[in-house]
Structure formats: structure tokens, C-alpha cells
Design an enzyme around this catalytic site. Structure first.
Site, mmCIF file in Angstrom:
data_model
loop_
_atom_site.group_PDB
_atom_site.id
_atom_site.type_symbol
_atom_site.label_atom_id
_atom_site.label_comp_id
_atom_site.label_asym_id
_atom_site.label_seq_id
_atom_site.Cartn_x
_atom_site.Cartn_y
_atom_site.Cartn_z
ATOM 1 C CG HIS A 190 -1.907 -1.122 1.246
ATOM 2 N ND1 HIS A 190 -3.201 -1.045 0.802
ATOM 3 C CD2 HIS A 190 -1.736 -2.397 1.696
ATOM 4 C CE1 HIS A 190 -3.802 -2.213 0.967
ATOM 5 N NE2 HIS A 190 -2.931 -3.048 1.505
ATOM 6 C CB SER A 236 16.374 18.871 -16.834
ATOM 7 O OG SER A 236 15.764 20.155 -16.808
ATOM 8 C CE LYS A 254 14.407 16.333 -12.805
ATOM 9 N NZ LYS A 254 13.933 15.136 -13.507
ATOM 10 C CD GLU A 313 11.226 8.861 -17.877
ATOM 11 O OE1 GLU A 313 11.189 9.580 -16.856
ATOM 12 O OE2 GLU A 313 11.806 9.207 -18.930
#
Length: 482
Positions: free
Chosen positions: A193, A323, A329, A336
Site C-alpha cells: 500500500h 533536463s 538532472k 519510461e
């Protein structure tokens, strides 16, 4: 000053509707040219495996018809040679019909018949477009119909394309298992959860990922077996009209050898023509694989989130700047990618499902979209999973200190106290841990609920990652045994 643009030369061909202008050097003919004009939809042409498969079907049919003396030696040999060139990919650029075309795949089928016929005529010394020796319908298509050729080609193409996926799945499974072994001693907190759960080893998580891919492979291979029963020889409606009684068995025997696949005549040719449930079964198995890949890629993105404000339990390979504005970054680009490709496969499966249920009576005319979507799904999955394996999973490293910190900090360590102090008292310790930030181990020691020996044994996170008897019960067992 005017510039002249060279105009393309054309030849004139005729079909049952009249005259058609065909590019002079094209190996395709009138019906293909009409289809190019009628279906300028996507700019996407047939998958190479479908072209290869229909070449195999045409060769198998010619060999069977030669054996049965239904084609003379010179025509048959020329057709077989031309079909072999199609199988080898020599004429892929001549297959110009859009994947979105008229139902049943008639245009793609005639594209194949015309290319093979023109090349066979050229082999026999006649100019392309003359059909002097070999005609697309009368000879290349002898004893055949789109209605049995296209579904056969679609099934064979799917089997052939799956051969590119299986080794990728095996390699990814092996990589996950190697990481499972590498990370076997890395303790971390489990999560259910999205909340703290009892400890788990990082290697155990990765072993489960490997098994998920392995099980998906088994499911896909099982589904693929349903493709092996063919309706070739069923001709127009599955009755075998205009075919020799022995043609069907011989053609499929030849096709099995040419494709190096275990193929057999379907028990009922009408069923094989009416039903394409096998394509839905294969597509569904690819969907299941994609769902697992999405789940795993999401996990890897969570586990690697950070580096300072996320879970940061693992490090993914740094592949490219993440980025255009935030210096330094790094994004989880391959997970993805894995998710996006898998989304495409889910969409493809929906299209296949609609197409499979859309047949009427003796034929399902929606086969071109089945072929396109299933073959695309296999190709993009094979390509993506190779990248996922080699450029992501293989390079994952563990943030051992962060994992250990979480393993010792999870409030669900209190679960191990249940057999000794009861669920209610353990819950009180959890509440105090959440309120104060003190660890479960520190609170157990502070309240003197357990001895140091018991704390060391019971609250050892590694001990909690395997089935274990409660400590006192284990001692009693050992006494009774001795």
C-alpha cells in the site's frame, strides 16, 4: 529561367476494371497500383516478416502444384525462384500497399502475386508487365485465395517474429536473476500500500521480476502454438474449391519445411477461415507481458527516485542529461521507454480484439489490422526489452546504506513481536515509533519487553526475510528433539 523536373516513366497494364498506369520499373502491377491510390493512409507498409511469410506460402504452393502436375516445370521453377527472392527480402521495397487497406488483405496478396509474377517472367526472359509466361492470378495464385493465403501468412509471420522475442526474454530473465544473486545480501524495507512493510532482501525483489518475465515467455509460447493449425487449401470459403485433393497436405508440408516451423492442416478449414481467435490469444499474451513490464518499470522508477528526496535504494545507469533547465538532472529514461512501448502494445491488443470479433459468416475481413498490430507489438517489445536489459537492468547498482537504513527503520519490524507480546502491544510500539521517530528496536529495548538475545534474534531483518518459527517455539522444538 525554368527548370525541368523529370517525369516518371509508366507502363500501361490492364485488369478487370480497365487500364492502369504503373511505374515502368515496378515489379508490382495494376491491382497494387490501384491500392496505392486508394489507400494513402499511414505511409506504413507491410512488416518484413509478413512479406517473408507470404513468399514462403507462394513457394510452398508452387512446389505442391509442381508435384501434382498442376504447373509445368519452367513456370513453377521461375515462381519458386522469385518467391525465394521475396523470402530473402530482396523485393521488400516493391511491397507498397499501406497496412490500412481493403479487408482480408486482397491488395497485399495481389502485391505479392504481381511481384512474383513479374520477377518470374523476367527470369524466363520476358519483360516485366507482359505476363507472357507467368500470370499473377492464373499461375502464382493457382489453387489459392486471399482468404486462405493471408491468414496463413499472418500466422507464419507471427511465429517467425516471435523467434526474435524469445531470446530477448531469456536474456532479460537471466539478467534479473544475476542481479538477484548480486543483491541477495542487501536488506531493505518492504512496502505494501506504499507504506512500510516487513523487511525484504533487494535480491528477492529482483528474483521475482525475473520470474515474471519467465512466466510471460511461457505464456506467449503456449499461445503461439494455436497459430500452427492452418487453413491453407481452404481456398475461398474453406471448402477447397479449385484445389487438388492432395494439394492442402502437400503445401503445408512444404511450408513447414520452408519456414522451419511445426505446422499442420486445421481440423476444419471453415473454422480456420472464420476464426482468428489464435491472433487474439497471442496478442493477449503480449498484453500480459506488457502489464508486467509496466509494473516492473514503475518499480524501478520508484526505487531509483531521488537522488536526495526519493527512495534512492538503487541507482540506474546514467544515459543522458534529463533536463534542458535543471543542471545535473538524470532521468530513468529506459524504464519510461519501457512503459510507453508497453502502452502501445495494450492499444494494439485492443485493436486486435475488435478485429477478431468482427468476422461474419465464412470470413473475417479485418485480418490486415490483426497482422499489423500483432507484428508491431512483437517487434517493439523485442527492441525495447533488449534496451531495457542491456542499458538499464544490467547496470543497476544497490545503494546498500540507504537500503539498510530503511530495513532498520520500518515500523513493520514490530510484526516479529506479535508471537511474543501480542498484536495490540506491538501496535502501541508502532504508534510510539511513528510519533517519536525512535526505531522499533530501540523502543523494544527501552521498554525491556525482550532480552538482548531475543532482540538480536527476533528483530534481525535478515531473519525476517525467510520463513522462521518463533524463537521460543524453536527452542521447545530443539529440546523435544534432543
Amino acid at each position: 529561367m525554368s527548370s525541368s523536373v523529370p517525369t516518371q516513366a509508366f507502363r500501361e497494364e490492364k485488369d478487370s476494371l480497365g487500364s492502369v498506369q504503373v511505374p515502368a520499373t515496378a515489379y508490382y502491377g495494376a491491382q497494387t497500383a490501384r491500392a496505392v491510390e486508394n489507400y494513402p493512409i499511414s505511409g506504413i507498409h507491410a512488416h518484413p516478416q509478413l512479406i517473408r511469410a507470404i513468399g514462403m506460402v507462394k513457394r510452398a504452393a508452387a512446389e505442391a502444384n509442381l508435384e501434382l502436375a498442376l504447373l509445368d516445370e519452367s513456370r513453377a521453377r521461375a515462381i519458386i525462384e522469385a518467391a525465394n527472392e521475396v523470402i530473402d527480402g530482396r523485393w521488400n521495397s516493391e511491397f507498397v500497399v499501406d497496412v490500412f487497406q481493403a479487408g482480408a488483405g486482397v491488395s497485399f496478396h495481389m502485391n505479392a502475386n504481381e511481384v512474383i509474377a513479374n520477377r518470374a517472367n523476367e527470369i524466363l526472359g520476358a519483360p516485366i508487365g507482359s505476363y507472357k509466361h507467368v500470370h499473377p492470378n492464373d499461375h502464382v495464385n493457382y489453387g489459392q485465395s486471399t482468404n486462405d493465403v493471408f491468414p496463413t501468412s499472418m500466422r507464419v509471420a507471427t511465429l517467425l517474429n516471435l523467434e526474435t522475442l524469445y531470446p530477448v526474454l531469456d536474456a532479460l530473465t537471466a539478467t534479473f536473476q544475476a542481479k538477484a544473486n548480486e543483491f541477495d545480501g542487501v536488506m531493505k524495507s518492504g512496502r505494501t500500500h506504499m507504506q512500510d512493510a516487513v523487511p525484504i532482501r533487494l535480491g528477492q525483489e529482483f528474483a521475482a521480476y525475473g520470474l515474471a518475465i519467465e512466466r510471460a515467455h511461457v505464456s506467449i509460447a503456449h499461445a503461439a502454438d494455436s497459430l500452427r493449425a492452418l487453413g491453407l487449401g481452404g481456398s475461398a470459403v474453406g471448402t477447397g474449391i479449385n484445389t487438388h485433393p492432395n494439394y492442402r497436405a502437400r503445401a503445408i508440408d512444404h511450408l513447414s519445411r520452408i519456414a522451419d516451423q511445426q505446422l499442420s492442416p486445421a481440423d476444419d478449414m471453415r473454422w480456420a477461415m472464420q476464426s482468428n481467435a489464435c491472433m487474439a490469444e497471442v496478442s493477449g499474451s503480449l498484453r500480459s507481458l506488457s502489464l508486467e513490464v509496466i509494473r516492473i518499470s514503475n518499480d524501478l522508477r520508484l526505487l531509483s527516485s531521488g537522488p536526495n528526496t526519493g527512495f534512492a535504494e538503487i541507482h540506474l545507469p546514467s544515459l543522458q542529461p534529463g533536463s534542458s533547465i535543471m543542471p545535473g538532472k538524470i532521468n530513468p529514461v529506459i524504464p519510461e521507454l519501457a512503459a510507453m512501448v508497453s502502452f502501445q502494445v495494450l492499444g494494439n491488443d485492443t485493436a486486435v480484439a475488435y478485429a477478431v470479433q468482427a468476422g461474419q459468416l465464412e470470413l473475417n475481413v479485418m485480418m490486415p489490422t490483426m497482422a499489423y498490430n500483432v507484428l508491431q507489438s512483437i517487434t517493439v517489445l523485442a527492441n525495447m526489452l533488449h534496451q531495457f536489459d542491456t542499458r538499464c537492468v544490467a547496470g543497476i547498482t544497490a545503494n546498500v546504506n540507504r537500503c539498510q537504513q530503511y530495513a532498520e527503520s520500518t515500523v513493520s519490524l514490530a510484526t516479529a513481536l506479535n508471537p511474543y507480546i501480542g498484536y495490540a502491544r506491538a501496535a502501541e510500539i508502532v504508534k510510539e515509533s511513528v510519533a517519536t521517530g525512535e526505531s522499533i528496536i530501540a523502543l523494544a529495548r527501552k521498554r525491556q519487553l525482550l532480552s538482548e538475545e531475543e532482540i538480536a534474534e527476533i528483530l534481525d531483518p535478515k531473519r525476517m526475510t525467510e520463513p522462521q518459527m518463533p524463537l521460543e517455539a524453536a527452542k521447545q522444538r530443539d529440546k523435544s528433539v534432543s
